[in-house]
Design a protein around this motif. Structure first.
Motif, PDB file in Angstrom:
ATOM      1  N   HIS A   1      34.157 -23.701  13.127  1.00 32.20           N
ATOM      2  CA  HIS A   1      34.706 -25.004  13.487  1.00 32.20           C
ATOM      3  C   HIS A   1      35.038 -25.843  12.253  1.00 32.20           C
ATOM      4  O   HIS A   1      36.152 -26.372  12.123  1.00 32.20           O
ATOM      5  CB  HIS A   1      33.698 -25.735  14.389  1.00 32.20           C
ATOM      6  N   GLY A   2      34.110 -25.980  11.349  1.00 36.10           N
ATOM      7  CA  GLY A   2      34.321 -26.813  10.159  1.00 36.10           C
ATOM      8  C   GLY A   2      35.441 -26.297   9.288  1.00 36.10           C
ATOM      9  O   GLY A   2      36.288 -27.068   8.816  1.00 36.10           O
ATOM     10  N   ALA A   3      35.481 -24.991   9.060  1.00 35.77           N
ATOM     11  CA  ALA A   3      36.516 -24.410   8.199  1.00 35.77           C
ATOM     12  C   ALA A   3      37.901 -24.592   8.807  1.00 35.77           C
ATOM     13  O   ALA A   3      38.861 -24.932   8.096  1.00 35.77           O
ATOM     14  CB  ALA A   3      36.224 -22.932   7.952  1.00 35.77           C
ATOM     15  N   VAL A   4      38.017 -24.394  10.107  1.00 30.26           N
ATOM     16  CA  VAL A   4      39.316 -24.555  10.779  1.00 30.26           C
ATOM     17  C   VAL A   4      39.773 -26.010  10.689  1.00 30.26           C
ATOM     18  O   VAL A   4      40.945 -26.293  10.418  1.00 30.26           O
ATOM     19  CB  VAL A   4      39.247 -24.069  12.243  1.00 30.26           C
ATOM     20  N   GLN A   5      38.852 -26.954  10.888  1.00 28.41           N
ATOM     21  CA  GLN A   5      39.225 -28.363  10.838  1.00 28.41           C
ATOM     22  C   GLN A   5      39.602 -28.798   9.421  1.00 28.41           C
ATOM     23  O   GLN A   5      40.536 -29.580   9.238  1.00 28.41           O
ATOM     24  CB  GLN A   5      38.109 -29.242  11.404  1.00 28.41           C
ATOM     25  N   ILE A   6      38.895 -28.315   8.430  1.00 25.56           N
ATOM     26  CA  ILE A   6      39.249 -28.642   7.044  1.00 25.56           C
ATOM     27  C   ILE A   6      40.612 -28.056   6.705  1.00 25.56           C
ATOM     28  O   ILE A   6      41.448 -28.714   6.073  1.00 25.56           O
ATOM     29  CB  ILE A   6      38.152 -28.165   6.066  1.00 25.56           C
ATOM     30  N   PHE A   7      40.878 -26.830   7.143  1.00 29.28           N
ATOM     31  CA  PHE A   7      42.188 -26.213   6.919  1.00 29.28           C
ATOM     32  C   PHE A   7      43.298 -27.040   7.560  1.00 29.28           C
ATOM     33  O   PHE A   7      44.333 -27.310   6.942  1.00 29.28           O
ATOM     34  CB  PHE A   7      42.189 -24.776   7.462  1.00 29.28           C
ATOM     35  N   SER A   8      43.065 -27.476   8.793  1.00 31.22           N
ATOM     36  CA  SER A   8      44.043 -28.307   9.494  1.00 31.22           C
ATOM     37  C   SER A   8      44.264 -29.621   8.741  1.00 31.22           C
ATOM     38  O   SER A   8      45.409 -30.064   8.566  1.00 31.22           O
ATOM     39  CB  SER A   8      43.554 -28.584  10.917  1.00 31.22           C
TER      40      SER A   8
END
Length: 135
Positions: free
Chosen positions: A76-83
């Protein structure tokens, strides 16, 4: 610990996706006010996303999923930071090159990247809802 992250996260989701919507409406109508609104909404969305990431990291101290979820596309965190980083690049691109939304080809590239980033944002939100037991 209060669940402050769940109170903050809805703002960047709504604001960043709305910013791309306003940009699309500007491209379709050529109403310069929509372009200004899109810029401001994206700026506020990026600020609120920073707050969302900060509260997420704060709450992750209790959950501890950020460094342990593998593969990375289900983190979750990695996907949101990427976004967030994609939206930040779009914002910088748009700010430095004001013609990006008026250029015949670049505006569609910009909007396509924006739609892809919205997809990552929504997917990351879904992953967060799964972690919180809301899905």
């Amino acid at each position: 610990m209060p669940e402050i992250h769940s109170l903050v996260i809805h703002f960047p989701i709504a604001l960043l996706s709305s910013a791309i919507l306003f940009d699309f409406l500007y491209v379709m109508s050529n109403d310069k006010d929509l372009a200004k609104v899109g810029w401001w909404v994206m700026l506020i969305g990026l600020i609120s996303a920073t707050a969302g990431m900060a509260t997420g990291i704060w709450q992750d101290v209790l959950i501890g999923h950020f460094g342990s979820t593998s593969p990375i596309w289900v983190n979750h965190g990695a996907v949101q930071i990427f976004s967030f980083l994609i939206f930040l690049v779009l914002f910088i691109w748009r700010t430095r090159r004001s013609s990006v939304l008026t250029h015949l080809r670049l505006r569609w590239v910009y909007l396509l990247i924006g739609i892809i980033s919205i997809s990552f944002l929504f997917y990351g939100g879904h992953l967060g809802a799964k972690i919180a037991g809301r899905v």
